[in-house]
Design a protein around this motif. Structure first.
Motif, PDB file in Angstrom:
ATOM      1  N   ALA A 109    -128.796  13.605 -64.142  1.00  0.00           N
ATOM      2  CA  ALA A 109    -130.003  12.887 -63.736  1.00  0.00           C
ATOM      3  C   ALA A 109    -131.201  13.246 -64.616  1.00  0.00           C
ATOM      4  O   ALA A 109    -132.058  12.400 -64.871  1.00  0.00           O
ATOM      5  CB  ALA A 109    -130.323  13.178 -62.275  1.00  0.00           C
ATOM      6  N   ASP A 110    -131.243  14.486 -65.087  1.00  0.00           N
ATOM      7  CA  ASP A 110    -132.374  14.918 -65.913  1.00  0.00           C
ATOM      8  C   ASP A 110    -132.332  14.332 -67.324  1.00  0.00           C
ATOM      9  O   ASP A 110    -133.321  14.347 -68.041  1.00  0.00           O
ATOM     10  CB  ASP A 110    -132.433  16.443 -65.980  1.00  0.00           C
ATOM     11  CG  ASP A 110    -131.169  17.067 -66.555  1.00  0.00           C
ATOM     12  OD1 ASP A 110    -130.074  16.472 -66.387  1.00  0.00           O
ATOM     13  OD2 ASP A 110    -131.266  18.139 -67.166  1.00  0.00           O
ATOM     14  N   LYS A 111    -131.201  13.766 -67.714  1.00  0.00           N
ATOM     15  CA  LYS A 111    -131.064  13.205 -69.054  1.00  0.00           C
ATOM     16  C   LYS A 111    -130.892  11.680 -69.036  1.00  0.00           C
ATOM     17  O   LYS A 111    -130.709  11.060 -70.074  1.00  0.00           O
ATOM     18  CB  LYS A 111    -129.875  13.841 -69.758  1.00  0.00           C
ATOM     19  CG  LYS A 111    -130.015  15.349 -69.892  1.00  0.00           C
ATOM     20  CD  LYS A 111    -129.078  15.899 -70.914  1.00  0.00           C
ATOM     21  CE  LYS A 111    -129.213  17.382 -71.074  1.00  0.00           C
ATOM     22  NZ  LYS A 111    -130.468  17.837 -71.573  1.00  0.00           N
ATOM     23  N   THR A 112    -130.927  11.091 -67.841  1.00  0.00           N
ATOM     24  CA  THR A 112    -130.684   9.659 -67.696  1.00  0.00           C
ATOM     25  C   THR A 112    -131.831   9.017 -66.934  1.00  0.00           C
ATOM     26  O   THR A 112    -132.184   9.462 -65.848  1.00  0.00           O
ATOM     27  CB  THR A 112    -129.367   9.421 -66.919  1.00  0.00           C
ATOM     28  OG1 THR A 112    -128.323  10.156 -67.548  1.00  0.00           O
ATOM     29  CG2 THR A 112    -129.008   7.960 -66.896  1.00  0.00           C
ATOM     30  N   ARG A 113    -132.402   7.961 -67.509  1.00  0.00           N
ATOM     31  CA  ARG A 113    -133.482   7.222 -66.847  1.00  0.00           C
ATOM     32  C   ARG A 113    -133.088   5.749 -66.822  1.00  0.00           C
ATOM     33  O   ARG A 113    -132.946   5.117 -67.870  1.00  0.00           O
ATOM     34  CB  ARG A 113    -134.793   7.415 -67.608  1.00  0.00           C
ATOM     35  CG  ARG A 113    -135.970   6.686 -67.037  1.00  0.00           C
ATOM     36  CD  ARG A 113    -136.526   7.417 -65.856  1.00  0.00           C
ATOM     37  NE  ARG A 113    -137.690   6.707 -65.334  1.00  0.00           N
ATOM     38  CZ  ARG A 113    -138.156   6.880 -64.134  1.00  0.00           C
ATOM     39  NH1 ARG A 113    -137.588   7.739 -63.324  1.00  0.00           N
ATOM     40  NH2 ARG A 113    -139.201   6.221 -63.712  1.00  0.00           N
ATOM     41  N   ILE A 114    -132.886   5.221 -65.611  1.00  0.00           N
ATOM     42  CA  ILE A 114    -132.525   3.813 -65.461  1.00  0.00           C
ATOM     43  C   ILE A 114    -133.522   3.196 -64.487  1.00  0.00           C
ATOM     44  O   ILE A 114    -133.643   3.655 -63.349  1.00  0.00           O
ATOM     45  CB  ILE A 114    -131.092   3.637 -64.910  1.00  0.00           C
ATOM     46  CG1 ILE A 114    -130.085   4.391 -65.787  1.00  0.00           C
ATOM     47  CG2 ILE A 114    -130.743   2.149 -64.831  1.00  0.00           C
ATOM     48  CD1 ILE A 114    -128.702   4.486 -65.180  1.00  0.00           C
ATOM     49  N   GLU A 115    -134.243   2.194 -64.953  1.00  0.00           N
ATOM     50  CA  GLU A 115    -135.207   1.516 -64.095  1.00  0.00           C
ATOM     51  C   GLU A 115    -135.223   0.039 -64.441  1.00  0.00           C
ATOM     52  O   GLU A 115    -134.783  -0.367 -65.514  1.00  0.00           O
ATOM     53  CB  GLU A 115    -136.596   2.126 -64.232  1.00  0.00           C
ATOM     54  CG  GLU A 115    -137.120   2.178 -65.640  1.00  0.00           C
ATOM     55  CD  GLU A 115    -138.361   3.031 -65.799  1.00  0.00           C
ATOM     56  OE1 GLU A 115    -138.717   3.761 -64.866  1.00  0.00           O
ATOM     57  OE2 GLU A 115    -138.969   2.951 -66.863  1.00  0.00           O
ATOM     58  N   GLY A 116    -135.713  -0.743 -63.501  1.00  0.00           N
ATOM     59  CA  GLY A 116    -135.748  -2.170 -63.759  1.00  0.00           C
ATOM     60  C   GLY A 116    -136.504  -2.920 -62.682  1.00  0.00           C
ATOM     61  O   GLY A 116    -137.188  -2.323 -61.846  1.00  0.00           O
ATOM     62  N   SER A 117    -136.339  -4.243 -62.721  1.00  0.00           N
ATOM     63  CA  SER A 117    -137.031  -5.081 -61.752  1.00  0.00           C
ATOM     64  C   SER A 117    -136.265  -6.383 -61.552  1.00  0.00           C
ATOM     65  O   SER A 117    -135.456  -6.791 -62.383  1.00  0.00           O
ATOM     66  CB  SER A 117    -138.455  -5.386 -62.215  1.00  0.00           C
ATOM     67  OG  SER A 117    -138.420  -6.168 -63.395  1.00  0.00           O
ATOM     68  N   ILE A 118    -136.553  -6.996 -60.412  1.00  0.00           N
ATOM     69  CA  ILE A 118    -136.101  -8.352 -60.114  1.00  0.00           C
ATOM     70  C   ILE A 118    -137.357  -9.099 -59.711  1.00  0.00           C
ATOM     71  O   ILE A 118    -138.081  -8.666 -58.815  1.00  0.00           O
ATOM     72  CB  ILE A 118    -135.076  -8.379 -58.970  1.00  0.00           C
ATOM     73  CG1 ILE A 118    -133.809  -7.614 -59.372  1.00  0.00           C
ATOM     74  CG2 ILE A 118    -134.750  -9.825 -58.589  1.00  0.00           C
ATOM     75  CD1 ILE A 118    -132.829  -7.428 -58.233  1.00  0.00           C
ATOM     76  N   GLU A 119    -137.620 -10.198 -60.406  1.00  0.00           N
ATOM     77  CA  GLU A 119    -138.820 -10.978 -60.114  1.00  0.00           C
ATOM     78  C   GLU A 119    -138.422 -12.432 -59.915  1.00  0.00           C
ATOM     79  O   GLU A 119    -137.617 -12.973 -60.665  1.00  0.00           O
ATOM     80  CB  GLU A 119    -139.805 -10.859 -61.278  1.00  0.00           C
ATOM     81  CG  GLU A 119    -141.140 -11.467 -60.991  1.00  0.00           C
ATOM     82  CD  GLU A 119    -142.197 -11.045 -62.001  1.00  0.00           C
ATOM     83  OE1 GLU A 119    -143.350 -11.463 -61.816  1.00  0.00           O
ATOM     84  OE2 GLU A 119    -141.886 -10.304 -62.954  1.00  0.00           O
ATOM     85  N   LEU A 120    -138.979 -13.041 -58.869  1.00  0.00           N
ATOM     86  CA  LEU A 120    -138.707 -14.447 -58.590  1.00  0.00           C
ATOM     87  C   LEU A 120    -139.952 -15.270 -58.858  1.00  0.00           C
ATOM     88  O   LEU A 120    -141.061 -14.849 -58.543  1.00  0.00           O
ATOM     89  CB  LEU A 120    -138.281 -14.645 -57.132  1.00  0.00           C
ATOM     90  CG  LEU A 120    -136.995 -13.941 -56.696  1.00  0.00           C
ATOM     91  CD1 LEU A 120    -136.667 -14.312 -55.256  1.00  0.00           C
ATOM     92  CD2 LEU A 120    -135.825 -14.279 -57.600  1.00  0.00           C
ATOM     93  N   ALA A 121    -139.741 -16.447 -59.449  1.00  0.00           N
ATOM     94  CA  ALA A 121    -140.836 -17.378 -59.709  1.00  0.00           C
ATOM     95  C   ALA A 121    -140.368 -18.772 -59.306  1.00  0.00           C
ATOM     96  O   ALA A 121    -139.188 -19.099 -59.435  1.00  0.00           O
ATOM     97  CB  ALA A 121    -141.214 -17.356 -61.186  1.00  0.00           C
ATOM     98  N   VAL A 122    -141.303 -19.557 -58.805  1.00  0.00           N
ATOM     99  CA  VAL A 122    -140.992 -20.932 -58.422  1.00  0.00           C
ATOM    100  C   VAL A 122    -141.802 -21.859 -59.322  1.00  0.00           C
ATOM    101  O   VAL A 122    -143.017 -21.721 -59.444  1.00  0.00           O
ATOM    102  CB  VAL A 122    -141.331 -21.205 -56.940  1.00  0.00           C
ATOM    103  CG1 VAL A 122    -141.051 -22.655 -56.588  1.00  0.00           C
ATOM    104  CG2 VAL A 122    -140.549 -20.271 -56.030  1.00  0.00           C
ATOM    105  N   GLU A 123    -141.085 -22.780 -59.954  1.00  0.00           N
ATOM    106  CA  GLU A 123    -141.744 -23.758 -60.812  1.00  0.00           C
ATOM    107  C   GLU A 123    -141.053 -25.096 -60.601  1.00  0.00           C
ATOM    108  O   GLU A 123    -139.828 -25.193 -60.729  1.00  0.00           O
ATOM    109  CB  GLU A 123    -141.637 -23.323 -62.280  1.00  0.00           C
ATOM    110  CG  GLU A 123    -142.593 -24.079 -63.168  1.00  0.00           C
ATOM    111  CD  GLU A 123    -142.662 -23.468 -64.553  1.00  0.00           C
ATOM    112  OE1 GLU A 123    -142.488 -24.226 -65.517  1.00  0.00           O
ATOM    113  OE2 GLU A 123    -142.877 -22.249 -64.659  1.00  0.00           O
ATOM    114  N   GLY A 124    -141.828 -26.102 -60.228  1.00  0.00           N
ATOM    115  CA  GLY A 124    -141.263 -27.423 -59.988  1.00  0.00           C
ATOM    116  C   GLY A 124    -140.241 -27.430 -58.859  1.00  0.00           C
ATOM    117  O   GLY A 124    -139.277 -28.182 -58.909  1.00  0.00           O
ATOM    118  N   GLY A 125    -140.423 -26.561 -57.880  1.00  0.00           N
ATOM    119  CA  GLY A 125    -139.505 -26.492 -56.746  1.00  0.00           C
ATOM    120  C   GLY A 125    -138.236 -25.705 -57.017  1.00  0.00           C
ATOM    121  O   GLY A 125    -137.376 -25.590 -56.147  1.00  0.00           O
TER     122      GLY A 125
END
Length: 163
Positions: free
Chosen positions: A101-117
């Motif tokens: 864990a001290d040598k591994t960094r994993i991060e991220g995101s999930i983002e939702l967007a609405v365009e034109g329905g």
């Protein structure tokens, strides 16, 4: 290693997040679709209206290349802490493996967007592994595994959402 994937959804962001943060669904997703050996919601505080934080712990035995298996062992137990912000329809997460864990960094995101329905999901992942001589191999393995897990997750969620 940076990874970015996009998916279209036939649902509203509210429907997506309600399923994504449903504790029973999260456990089923891991056990039924992702091949996890274990999955437990350690905690989930808050709600989808004001924001929430979920801690999920799961074990997996992915088909790892020899050098990766030698470092992490047969089973990788990961703790994932996700933070949802309803104002931005975005969740960020940090994944911490039980080994190195001290040598591994994993991060991220999930983002939702609405365009034109139409609802679009953008999945982003950033992994940094600082293990001399093996870092790039482990990062490639993480990228490959993340792509596979996302495809399985999307298919499982789509089936649950009815489309």
């Amino acid at each position: 290693m940076k990874l970015s994937l996009e998916y279209g959804w036939d649902c509203t962001p509210d429907e997506f997040w309600a399923l994504y943060y449903d504790p029973d669904f999260a456990v089923r997703l891991h056990l039924e679709a992702l091949g996890s050996t274990s999955a437990v919601i350690v905690s989930q505080e808050g709600d989808l209206d004001t924001g929430l934080v979920r801690t999920l712990r799961y074990g997996q035995r992915p088909p790892m290349p020899g050098p990766v298996r030698k470092i992490f062992g047969e089973e990788v137990v990961t703790t994932e802490v996700s933070t949802f912000d309803p104002q931005t329809s975005r969740t960020t997460f940090v994944m911490t493996p039980g080994t190195m864990a001290d040598k591994t960094r994993i991060e991220g995101s999930i983002e939702l967007a609405v365009e034109g329905g139409n609802t679009t999901e953008t999945f982003s992942l950033d992994a940094r592994v600082k293990i001399f001589g093996a870092g790039p191999i482990v990062e490639r393995f993480i990228e490959h595994t993340a792509r596979e897990m996302q495809e399985k997750s999307v298919a499982f969620m789509r089936a649950e959402l009815g489309g």
